[in-house]
Write a protein that holds these residues in place. Structure first.
Motif, short mmCIF file in Angstrom:
data_model
loop_
_atom_site.label_atom_id
_atom_site.label_comp_id
_atom_site.label_asym_id
_atom_site.label_seq_id
_atom_site.Cartn_x
_atom_site.Cartn_y
_atom_site.Cartn_z
N ARG A 29 0.82 -1.21 0.00
CA ARG A 29 0.00 0.00 0.00
C ARG A 29 0.85 1.26 0.00
N SER A 30 2.17 1.12 -0.04
CA SER A 30 3.13 2.23 -0.04
C SER A 30 3.00 3.10 1.21
N SER A 31 2.80 2.44 2.31
CA SER A 31 2.72 3.15 3.57
C SER A 31 4.09 3.20 4.21
#
Length: 61
Positions: A29-31
């Motif tokens: 999620r590219s967190s």
């Protein structure tokens, strides 16, 4: 001590699995929070090793 070893083994297993699953999910999620979750994995392995060692040293007879 045997019961403590079993509990530590289960806690280490849970930490490792949760750290891997949630860490990679957050990474996809590219967190920026993924490294915090992935850092639980080495702690889980330490818990697993300590738990297995305790259960083997203090077996029920």
């Amino acid at each position: 001590m045997h019961k403590l070893g079993v509990i530590t083994t289960l806690a280490g297993l849970i930490l490792s699995v949760v750290g891997l699953v949630v860490g990679f999910w957050e990474m996809l999620r590219s967190s920026g929070n993924s490294m915090a979750w992935l850092s639980l994995v080495p702690l889980g392995f330490v818990g697993l090793m300590v738990g297995v060692t305790l259960t083997q040293l203090f077996t029920k007879r």
